[in-house]
Design a protein around this motif. Structure first.
Motif, mmCIF file in Angstrom:
data_model
loop_
_atom_site.group_PDB
_atom_site.id
_atom_site.type_symbol
_atom_site.label_atom_id
_atom_site.label_comp_id
_atom_site.label_asym_id
_atom_site.label_seq_id
_atom_site.Cartn_x
_atom_site.Cartn_y
_atom_site.Cartn_z
ATOM 1 N N GLN A 1487 0.841 -1.212 0.000
ATOM 2 C CA GLN A 1487 0.000 0.000 0.000
ATOM 3 C C GLN A 1487 0.867 1.251 0.000
ATOM 4 O O GLN A 1487 0.622 2.197 -0.731
ATOM 5 N N TRP A 1488 1.860 1.231 0.893
ATOM 6 C CA TRP A 1488 2.719 2.417 1.017
ATOM 7 C C TRP A 1488 3.500 2.636 -0.279
ATOM 8 O O TRP A 1488 3.674 3.761 -0.720
ATOM 9 N N LEU A 1489 3.967 1.537 -0.853
ATOM 10 C CA LEU A 1489 4.754 1.666 -2.076
ATOM 11 C C LEU A 1489 3.908 2.327 -3.161
ATOM 12 O O LEU A 1489 4.358 3.264 -3.841
ATOM 13 N N LEU A 1490 2.659 1.860 -3.261
ATOM 14 C CA LEU A 1490 1.769 2.448 -4.268
ATOM 15 C C LEU A 1490 1.620 3.943 -4.021
ATOM 16 O O LEU A 1490 1.652 4.751 -4.944
ATOM 17 N N GLY A 1543 9.680 -6.099 -7.406
ATOM 18 C CA GLY A 1543 9.752 -5.911 -8.856
ATOM 19 C C GLY A 1543 9.036 -4.634 -9.262
ATOM 20 O O GLY A 1543 9.554 -3.817 -10.034
ATOM 21 N N GLN A 1544 7.863 -4.438 -8.654
ATOM 22 C CA GLN A 1544 7.061 -3.262 -8.969
ATOM 23 C C GLN A 1544 7.837 -1.987 -8.676
ATOM 24 O O GLN A 1544 7.872 -1.053 -9.478
ATOM 25 N N VAL A 1547 10.771 -1.382 -11.153
ATOM 26 C CA VAL A 1547 10.293 -0.874 -12.446
ATOM 27 C C VAL A 1547 9.957 0.607 -12.323
ATOM 28 O O VAL A 1547 10.309 1.431 -13.174
ATOM 29 N N GLU A 1548 9.295 0.949 -11.191
ATOM 30 C CA GLU A 1548 8.903 2.347 -10.968
ATOM 31 C C GLU A 1548 10.137 3.241 -10.907
ATOM 32 O O GLU A 1548 10.169 4.329 -11.468
ATOM 33 N N LEU A 1549 11.207 2.743 -10.244
ATOM 34 C CA LEU A 1549 12.430 3.534 -10.130
ATOM 35 C C LEU A 1549 13.025 3.782 -11.499
ATOM 36 O O LEU A 1549 13.480 4.884 -11.820
ATOM 37 N N LEU A 1550 13.029 2.719 -12.317
ATOM 38 C CA LEU A 1550 13.601 2.900 -13.662
ATOM 39 C C LEU A 1550 12.749 3.886 -14.450
ATOM 40 O O LEU A 1550 13.253 4.723 -15.188
#
Length: 1990
Positions: A1487-1490, A1543-1544, A1547-1550
């Protein structure tokens, strides 16, 4: 009898009696609660003493014998076991004392022992002298108790408003005493005891000490007599004496004699008054409600014999020793008889009441009024007793009202006499002898009696009956204020007397009548009536044309006469130049006229002093113009005495500011003091001449004194700036010069007929100086030389007088010298303790001097600053330095010592002591003076003792009371307040001094060593080892009083501010390193100070919350120090006592004295409502926290009508300053001055009309500011208290030995503290200012909670407990978490620094649910399924619940944390990132990551990396800068790494362009030169070297890449491509790192990460993923990749070769201390690098082709291993294979690596098994081994020794787990290296031995190395694209090479190795998933090597 012969060390003649007096005083005067019961006990105990008042215990032979043997056999002492031997000397003294006072021998011995005990309180006296004081003090306590008991009775005269129960008790008791003959006993004692007789006896036995002792003994004896006489007086005031007692009293009075001046002494006066009250019946008229009961009790009405006996006794013609006294008693009796005759009961007593006239006649013949004036009013104690005054008032008024005929006779007689006198004057014959002056005496008596009114009773009002014309509502006489009620008869008669006496007044009575009026005009209302009387007297005759023949007693007549005198005398005004000034003029004033004028002027002065209306009416009268006439008369030649009266009168006029201003001008105009010299005038005129010529020769100075008085009155109102303008330089200066140079400076050298007058002159002139300096505020304009124009010339203007005085005091001027010598003289006179003429005025003069010095010290700072800024040419020296000058009298620098000596006289001169303390406190601020002062104070032993005694006496004083300025109406209260302020100043002096370096005054006063090192002091109780009583003892005894009672230390309630400072002094002594040791030892051992005070916390003072908080703060801070010190010194029992006192929630049996009861029951209810058997109480620490109120009422904003709010706020902030306590407060006085000046500056009529409203608004502003100051002080006190509480809590948890509070208890305590703190701080109205401290406390508490829970788990307790996780239940933990999150959210947008603490707390809290590190046993026995279905353990359960709570707060919490992570204060950012990191790690739902990704916070974080670049570059400069950016960067990287772990997230960082941001960072290219910076190393080792700093930037980045690669590798090649681009952008740096020469630990870490990244990215396929790249760039990329590949392989050569052992050895040598861990880390790093490179080789091989025949070759076909394995050669060249293919590593290297790894594997496996074994049998390990295990984790030598055994085993366990896990990691790496090596070997051998076509060497002209290169390296990518190239390159290997390879390999890969490898698989790989992989490869390689040659 023997039992009773024990000696009472408290002395039965003193101790018990002192106790009795304290009880009586407490019950009756101080009205303490619960005191009636105590009083009852004491009275029962002491009844025999009261019955035999002052009787001493008799001597006896038996006692004498017992005492004589005490030196050999010893004597028993009460309360002590066994008997004590006493020295001979003591016994001799006891016998002397016994004979001296005629007391029993034992009693004498007791007194001496008590004297010895009390000696410290009486410095300078021996025990014998102290015993004398105690003997008389005991007597005095007895007498005082008796007096107070009698005063508490109910009766006819006064009441003390006590409870009925108490009054009943004392009445019963005193009645019994009276019936046993108390009166006669008192009368006997009064006649027996006399000071002279006692002194003679004492003198003979050397029982008198120094002057002070003599005075104290004399005072005690006098007070005893006085108290006894007062007892009798108090009795007769309330209830009558019996007949016998009355007669005894009369009998005693018959023998009384007068003092030298004809007055009675105070004891006789008390007895006379007692008799007068006995005969008093005037109360009958007062009609009170209990009148009938009182009449029943009156023997005058009920007992005929009483009347008859008294009557016959008083009618007796036998003369008394004092006939006047007899006359007074007769008059009183006559008046009583007259009253009786008018009562119905009086008819029975007719025979006596008839005689009243005769008695009155006899009384008059005895000159009754003369005696009353001289004998009774002459006694100074007369005016100090209100009931004396009331009785004499009733006597005088009764005579006038009840005997009008007698008064008429007197008047007729006086008229007769006046005629006779007149005739004899005319005939020049002598006066007749029969003249009587009774009326004269009566009038003078009335005048004298009413002119003093110390109690403000205004009794004279009874003489003024308001006539109808005066019926104003404001002036209603003394009758009850109803306008139309008729005044009482008595008042009518008295006012008639006043009026009639004035009619047709004979000249002989004129002066007496004026004096009477002067007395009767004393008081505001009386003065008004008198003024009206004189006005109406004149008005009645105004129809007379001359206006002279009116009444001689009227204003008209007075002022007319004055004008006539003025007219007459002015004509022959002498010419100043003629010399007949000294001859009286011919038409002078006769002596009689002179007396008349004087009386009139005194009357006028009295009226206008009291009545402002009269003042203005007379002054503005157009015909009389009194001021002008008086000033005129002053210029004429009249006697100085008259001039003095005129000046006094003018001074009274000057009290009105309106008159004062004009009076100044008139004074200047008439040149009373000549300020302008006429040209050609030879000789001065005016008052200066009078002083120098007339007064000096007469040796009397009335004129000078009254002139000073006038000036003193005038300067109070205003100082006219332009006085004398036009004729001279305007201003006050000439007057000041005259006062200073002509009055003050010569005063000591003038001659005085009356010695007292010397001090009167000094006092009056110093008073003016004092007022001038007091009102002076230095202004910048004072230092600019202004010029005025005078008669055409420019002359310098005068400065303000205050400036001039200031200048004289700041120079070594005669004025300062005289002030100082006056102080010296004063203290010398006071030291004699003898009365001398003018003592009062000397004391007053001294006080003015002290005030002048104090004011100068106070204002000098501003004065000097302004002087410096103005650059004027004045020279001044600071006063504190001038005071160190040498005194001309004593030739010593003792000015300051003299000032300090006034403290020794604080009992007699409280105000001087107060000023002295104030001055010393100001001087104490200067550190350089302190050291000198200590020398001066200790220079002379005797003086030193005296000074110390002075300070101690001031602090010991019990009469001091804290009060506000408003209570000053009562002089006693005022003195009590001054004493209190003195104590405050002394304590502040100690506090200030303690902050300075030793030696300082405080150390000397507190009894520390000043000559030796302070820490060597050994504090003792006073008297022990000759230790004097110091200020420390005084402070402690003040604080200790009451600690044994339930109510707690009394001082905290009675004088809160004083107590607060006392605690502060104690704290400072404990906190200062020098004094701490001795102080804490003393407080602990001989006082048990802290325990006895802490048990009374919290102090509750509803009236003064601020002081209560401060007291607690200092006490808690001291307690914290004590806990720390006792813990360090291992004084367990001390620490334990305090800890349990503060933390226990079980009730103590607190009071052993049986006082428990109600309180404990109520306290338990207020605790938590536990329903267990033991009732809980609130923990002490929590109840202290309860006492701090977090809410703070803020003053509302100002509502202003006139002023501008913003401007007012500006003014207020300009007036603010930081006070001594460090609070910023507004200076209200300064603000008031500013605002009033602003109001005064307004011009115009409108402003004048608005003035009252303006002033009202000014007032409201000031009140608001006072309120603001209070709020600030209150907040600051709360902050201070909270901080002290926090430090106490933190000390308890950190410094005290952990085992004092068991872990489960500790967690509950922390839980309670945390929940309470949160409840308080989260309440609606909690003040924001307190939050930071609370946050800090929460942080520490959470840290301790987490530690406690973790250590509990480590010890293996509580994990299986059902209640939850540990001793503290899960529910409690959740509650704490919720409150913590509420707190974070409640701080809103501000308070970011505060949230840093809370984030820290949150991290500690979340740490609790983190699983501890478990040993990797390599046994994964459980199958996957079992693991999934296993029950949830405590950790994950708590973690899940924590997360649920955090998620329940939703976006609000996320928003706050993310915002803090992105910007703001560095520390908050780091902690916020850490919190995010932690939550992300447990947030399975992401949740926090989102939220982070979607709300843009992640992108913001990523983009901020560019900004960090510049800061990071600056970090790599040699000078170590701030390291903040580095820490922030590390935190960011850690957070991003956490995000990248999913993984999510990766990908977001890239997608956010992370790699692109990092590509642009230039910091990576700035590798510092490692050698250059060795010089700049930080010696402490805290700041890392530049190389280390660089690594701290690089390594996190590499780790982040590695995580991204791992997370995205499955489906997303984009990550690899981007990272490869980063590698290529920074290729030079990367390559230089890979080539690294010096393989240190850091370099190995870099390499292990770099090779890991390269192995995943620098692959041929990576580039295609990168999208469209043109061919040129592609070529360049390939070049880079090839280079990376080459470098990695050469690195493998270095690390797999012999360099490895060398590195490990080197590590051990360089850091032998922590070698074990270093070595382990290095081993891991090297294995990791090898594993990474081998993985890279494998990847390259696999990527090139799936079949061996198309594969590329990475290793040359040479099977020889690198040399030096056996250690023969360990230089670098040994890593190169011995073949010629130097550029390319050989297959032999791989084989070598394989063998090594296999060997290593077994070594590690062995060590792993051993450690596991140790871990399982940890309890059985020998202590040596435990120590060795701990060594790595404890820093510092001897660290292990200090650790407790529990800690030691915990550490050993941790170390073992570390070892096991390290070995497990190494095993994993080794097995991986083995597997990859086998694979690489197999692929290469397969190619070389099966598919390679050898070329013959003779075909080629080139050496082999060049042929290889093309195949091995450069074409490796080409091989994938063009198969054509392969054939070419295959023809390069010769057959010979291949044969050699095969034989080498077969030799190397022997049976032993194969067996080993299979064993590895058996031991390790089975457990892991790659089963039988090694087996298969070994089989294949063996097959290849056994193949026959083709």
């Amino acid at each position: 009898m023997a039992a009773q012969m024990a000696v009472n060390s408290g002395a039965s003649l003193w101790g018990p009696l002192k106790e009795l007096w304290e009880t009586v005083d407490g019950a009756v005067l101080r009205r303490q609660p619960e005191s009636v019961h105590l009083l009852d006990l004491q009275l029962k105990k002491h009844k025999p003493h009261f019955l035999s008042l002052f009787k001493n215990p008799p001597k006896s032979a038996e006692q004498r014998e017992k005492v004589r043997k005490a030196s050999t056999e010893g004597i028993a002492i009460q309360g002590q076991q066994g008997s004590r031997l006493l020295p001979e000397q003591l016994l001799t003294e006891a016998f002397i004392l016994s004979d001296l006072f005629d007391i029993g021998e034992l009693a004498a011995l007791e007194l001496l022992l008590a004297g010895e005990q009390q000696q410290p309180y009486f410095p300078g006296l021996t025990r014998g002298l102290v015993a004398v004081l105690l003997y008389w003090d005991g007597k005095l306590c007895m007498a005082n108790s008796l007096r107070t008991l009698i005063q508490s009775r109910q009766g006819k005269t006064f009441t003390l408003d006590l409870s009925g129960e108490l009054v009943a008790l004392t009445t019963r008791f005193t009645d019994e005493l009276m019936s046993q003959g108390l009166t006669k006993r008192i009368l006997t004692l009064v006649s027996e005891i006399s000071v002279t007789r006692e002194f003679e006896r004492l003198q003979k036995e050397r029982g008198l000490g120094n002057e002070k002792h003599r005075k104290e003994v004399a005072d005690l004896i006098k007070e005893c007599r006085q108290a006894l006489a007062d007892s009798l007086f108090s009795w007769t005031c309330q209830s009558p004496l019996s007949k016998d007692d009355t007669l005894a009293l009369i009998g005693h009075l018959e023998t009384v004699t007068a003092q030298a001046d004809g007055s009675l002494d105070s004891v006789s006066l008390a007895l006379v008054m007692a008799l007068l009250y006995c005969l008093d019946v005037s109360f009958i008229e007062q009609g009170t409600e209990d009148r009938d009961d009182l009449l029943q009790a009156l023997p005058l009405l009920t007992e005929r014999q009483y009347v008859s006996a008294v009557h016959s006794r008083l009618m007796d013609s036998q003369p008394w020793k004092l006939p006047g006294l007899q006359a007074v008693c007769r008059l009183a009796w006559a008046l009583s008889l007259r009253v009786l005759s008018q009562l119905p009961q009086g008819s029975a007593l007719v025979e006596f009441t008839e005689a009243d006239e005769a008695l009155a006649d006899q009384a008059l013949l005895g000159d009754v009024f003369l005696f009353m004036k001289e004998g009774m009013l002459g006694c100074e104690s007369f005016s100090q007793e209100e009931f004396y005054i009331r009785r004499v008032h009733s006597l005088i008024t009764d005579f006038l009202a009840l005997m009008p005929m007698k008064v008429k006779q007197l008047r007729n007689r006086a008229d007769e006499d006046a005629r006779l006198v007149h005739m004899s004057l005319q005939m020049d014959s002598e006066l007749p002898s029969s003249l009587r002056k009774d009326l004269d005496h009566l009038m003078i008596l009335i005048g004298e009696f009413y002119s003093k009114d110390p109690f403000g009773l205004e009794l004279g009002l009874e003489f003024w009956c308001p006539t109808e014309s005066l019926q104003h509502t404001s002036l209603q006489g003394s009758y009850l204020g109803m306008a139309l009620q008729r005044p009482p008869h008595k008042q009518v008669v008295l006012s008639k007397f006043v009026r009639q006496m004035g009619d047709l007044l004979p000249s002989t009575l004129y002066i007496s009548y004026l004096r009477m009026l002067k007395g009767l005009a004393n008081g505001p209302q009386c003065a008004h009536y008198c003024f009206s009387l004189l006005k109406t007297n004149g008005a009645a005759h105004s129809d007379n044309i001359q206006g002279v023949s009116g009444s001689p007693v009227s204003w008209e007549h007075f002022f007319h006469s004055l004008m006539l005198y003025h007219e007459n005398l002015r004509r022959d005004l002498p010419n100043p130049d003629s010399a007949h000034y000294r001859h009286p003029p011919l038409r002078g004033i006769t002596q009689r006229e002179m007396e008349g004028l004087t009386s009139f002027l005194q009357l006028l002065t009295t009226i206008i002093t009291w009545s402002e209306n009269a003042r203005l009416a007379l002054c503005e009268h157009p015909q009389w113009t009194p001021v002008v006439v008086m000033l005129g008369l002053l210029q004429c030649s009249v006697p100085p005495v008259l001039k003095a009266e005129l000046l006094h009168c003018l001074a009274a006029f000057g009290k009105s500011p309106e008159i004062a201003a004009s009076l100044w001008q008139s004074l200047e105009y008439t040149q009373i003091l000549q300020t302008v010299r006429a040209p050609g005038q030879r000789q001065a005129a005016g008052i200066e001449v009078e002083l120098n010529e007339i007064e000096s020769s007469c040796e009397e100075y009335p004129l000078t004194r009254s002139f000073c008085h006038l000036i003193s009155t005038l300067v109070e109102g205003s100082l006219p700036v332009n006085l004398g303008a036009g004729l001279r330089v305007p201003g006050f200066q000439p007057y000041l010069n005259f006062l200073r140079d002509s009055v003050f400076l010569p005063f000591p050298t003038r001659a005085y007929r009356r010695p007292a007058e010397k001090w009167e002159v000094a006092d009056s002139v110093l008073e003016v100086f004092h007022k001038l300096l007091r009102d002076y505020e230095p202004q910048p304009s004072d230092f600019v030389q202004e010029i005025v124009e005078l008669q055409g010339e420019q002359v310098p203007a005068h400065k303000p007088p205050g400036h001039s005085i200031m200048f004289h005091l700041l120079n070594d001027s005669p004025m300062l010298a005289l002030c100082l010598s006056l102080l010296e003289e004063g203290v010398r006179q006071l030291d004699t303790y003898a009365p001398f003429p003018g003592k009062k005025h000397l004391e007053s003069a001294v006080l003015h001097c002290l005030c002048l010095l104090d004011l100068a010290l106070q204002k000098e700072a501003v004065f000097m600053d302004l002087l410096r800024e103005s650059q004027a040419s004045l020279l001044v020296s600071p006063l504190e330095q001038l005071l160190q000058g040498v005194s001309p009298q004593t030739r010593r620098a003792d000015h300051i010592v003299n000032i300090a000596r006034y403290l020794y006289h604080s009992s007699s001169n409280p105000e001087a002591a107060f000023q002295s303390a104030k001055i010393l406190r100001r001087i104490a601020n200067y550190p350089n003076i302190q050291i000198r002062l200590v020398g001066d104070f200790t220079h002379d032993q005797a003086v030193s003792h005296k000074l110390m005694a002075g300070f101690v006496e001031c602090l010991d004083n019990e009469d001091a009371e804290e009060g506000t300025e408003k209570d000053d109406i009562d002089s006693q209260k005022k003195v009590a307040r001054i004493r209190h302020e003195t104590q405050i100043h002394i304590l502040n002096l100690l506090i200030t001094s303690l902050e300075l370096k030793a030696p300082n005054l405080a150390l000397y006063l507190l009894g520390y060593e000043v000559k030796k090192p302070v820490s060597s002091t050994n504090l003792q109780d006073p008297g022990v080892l000759g230790c004097p009583r110091s200020c420390l003892h005084a402070i402690l005894s003040r604080l200790q009083r009451g600690t044994e009672k339930r109510s707690g230390p009394a001082l905290t309630q009675q004088a809160p501010h004083l107590a607060e400072l006392c605690y502060q002094v104690i704290y400072q002594l404990c906190a200062c390193p020098d004094t701490s040791g001795p102080t804490m030892r003393y407080l602990r051992t001989s006082q048990d100070f802290l325990f006895s005070h802490l048990q009374h916390l919290p102090f509750n003072l509803p009236s003064n919350q601020i002081a209560a908080l401060s007291q607690m703060s200092w006490l808690m801070k001291t307690a914290a120090i004590e806990l720390r010190v006792t813990s360090l010194n291992r004084q367990r029992s001390h620490t334990q006592r305090l800890v349990s006192l503060l933390l226990d929630d079980q009730p103590h049996a607190q009071h052993a004295d049986g006082e428990s009861g109600m309180e404990d029951e109520t306290r338990s209810v207020s605790g938590f409502l536990h329903f267990d058997t033991v009732s809980k109480v609130r923990r002490k620490l929590l109840s202290v926290l309860d006492a701090i109120d977090f809410s703070q009422d803020m003053p509302e904003l100002l509502q202003l009508d006139f002023f501008e709010r913003t401007q007012i706020e500006q003014v207020i902030s300009n007036c603010e300053h930081v006070n001594e306590q460090g609070h910023t407060v507004c200076n209200v006085k300064l603000l008031h001055r500013v605002l009033v000046a602003e109001v005064n500056a307004l011009q115009g009529m409108a402003a004048i009309g608005q003035r009252p409203l303006l002033m009202e608004e000014v007032n409201s502003i000031l009140q608001q500011v006072v309120e603001r100051n209070r709020v600030r002080r209150s907040l600051s006190a709360k902050r201070h208290a909270l901080q002290s509480w926090r430090s106490l809590v933190e000390t308890l948890l950190t410094a005290c030995p952990a085992d004092l509070i068991p872990a489960d208890e500790r967690q509950l305590i922390i839980r309670d503290l945390l929940l309470d703190l949160h409840d308080k701080v989260l309440s609606e109205d909690a003040a924001g200012e307190l939050m930071p401290i609370v946050a800090g406390a929460v942080f520490t508490l959470t840290a301790h909670l987490s530690q406690s829970v973790l250590s509990e788990q480590q010890q293996g307790v509580g994990l299986e407990a059902s209640s939850g996780f540990a001793s503290i239940a899960n529910s409690a933990l959740h509650l704490i978490l919720r409150k913590l999150l509420d707190f974070i959210l409640s701080t809103g947008g501000g308070y970011q620094r505060l949230r840093a603490h809370l984030y820290g707390s949150l991290l500690y809290y979340l740490q609790i649910a983190q699983k501890p590190e478990e040993p990797d046993t390599l046994q994964t026995g459980k199958a996957m399924w079992e693991r999934l279905t296993a029950p949830e353990d405590g950790f994950s359960k708590l973690q899940r619940e924590n997360l649920a709570i955090i998620e329940s707060y939703g976006k609000a919490l996320m928003e706050v944390v993310c915002r803090d992570a992105c910007d703001g204060h560095e520390i908050s950012r780091m902690l916020a990132m850490a919190v995010l990191d932690r939550i992300l790690s447990i947030d399975r739902q992401n949740q926090w990551l989102l939220y982070i990704c979607n709300s843009g916070y992640l992108r913001s974080l990523v983009e901020s990396l560019r900004q960090d670049d510049v800061a990071l570059q600056s970090l790599l400069t040699p000078q170590p800068p701030l390291l903040k950016p580095l820490y922030i960067f590390e935190s960011k990287m850690a957070l991003l790494t956490r995000v990248a772990k999913t993984g999510q997230g990766a990908v977001e960082l890239l997608r956010c362009g992370l790699v692109a941001q990092l590509m642009e960072c230039q910091v990576f290219d700035m590798v510092p030169d490692s050698d250059a910076h060795r010089v700049m190393r930080d010696p402490s080792g805290f700041i890392p070297s530049p190389m280390d700093r660089y690594r701290q930037i690089l390594l996190p980045t590499l780790r982040l890449f590695q995580v991204i690669l791992t997370s995205t590798s499955i489906n997303h090649q984009q990550g690899a491509a981007q990272v490869l681009q980063w590698l290529i952008v920074h290729a030079d740096t990367i390559q230089s790192l890979l080539r690294c020469q010096e393989l240190s630990m850091g370099a190995l870490q870099e390499l292990s990460l770099l090779t890991g990244i390269i192995s995943k990215t620098a692959l041929p396929g990576a580039l295609e993923m990168g999208g469209e790249v043109n061919s040129a760039a592609l070529m360049e990329f390939q070049g880079h990749i090839n280079r990376f590949q080459r470098l990695c392989l050469s690195l493998l050569g270095r690390l797999a070769g012999s360099e490895r052992d060398r590195l490990l050895k080197q590590a051990e040598i360089s850091a032998p201390g922590d070698s074990a861990e270093r070595r382990e880390e290095m081993e891991v790093a090297m294995q990791q690098v090898c594993a990474n490179i081998m993985e890279y080789c494998q990847a390259l091989l696999l990527q090139s082709s799936a079949q061996a025949q198309f594969s590329i070759c990475l290793f040359s076909p040479s099977g020889s291993e690198p040399a030096g394995r056996d250690g023969a050669r360990t230089d670098l060249s040994s890593t190169v294979p011995s073949m010629a293919y130097s550029r390319v590593p050989s297959l032999g290297l791989v084989l070598y690596l394989l063998k090594n790894s296999a060997a290593d594997f077994f070594r590690f496996h062995q060590s792993h098994r051993q450690s596991l074994g140790k871990l399982q049998s940890l309890d059985q390990l020998p202590p040596e081994e435990l120590k060795e295990l701990c060594q790595g984790l404890v820093s510092g030598p001897g660290g292990v020794e200090k650790i407790s055994s529990v800690q030691r085993s915990l550490l050993a366990k941790r170390r073992l787990v570390q070892l096991i896990n390290n070995r497990a990691k190494l095993l994993a790496l080794c097995s991986y290296v083995i597997e990859t090596c086998l694979f690489v070997l197999w692929r290469h051998l397969e190619y070389y031995l099966l598919h390679c076509i050898p070329t013959d060497p003779k075909d080629s002209l080139l050496p082999g190395s060049t042929l290889y290169r093309s195949r091995l390296a450069d074409d490796s990518f080409g091989g994938l694209q063009a198969s054509g190239g392969r054939g070419l390159s295959l023809s390069r290997v010769s057959q010979q090479d291949l044969d050699l390879l095969k034989s080498d390999m077969a030799a190397g890969f022997g049976e032993a190795l194969q067996r080993k490898l299979l064993e590895v698989e058996g031991l390790y790989s089975q457990v892991r998933s790659r089963y039988t992989f090694i087996q298969a490869l070994v089989r294949r390689i063996r097959g290849l090597l056994r193949q026959p040659k083709s």
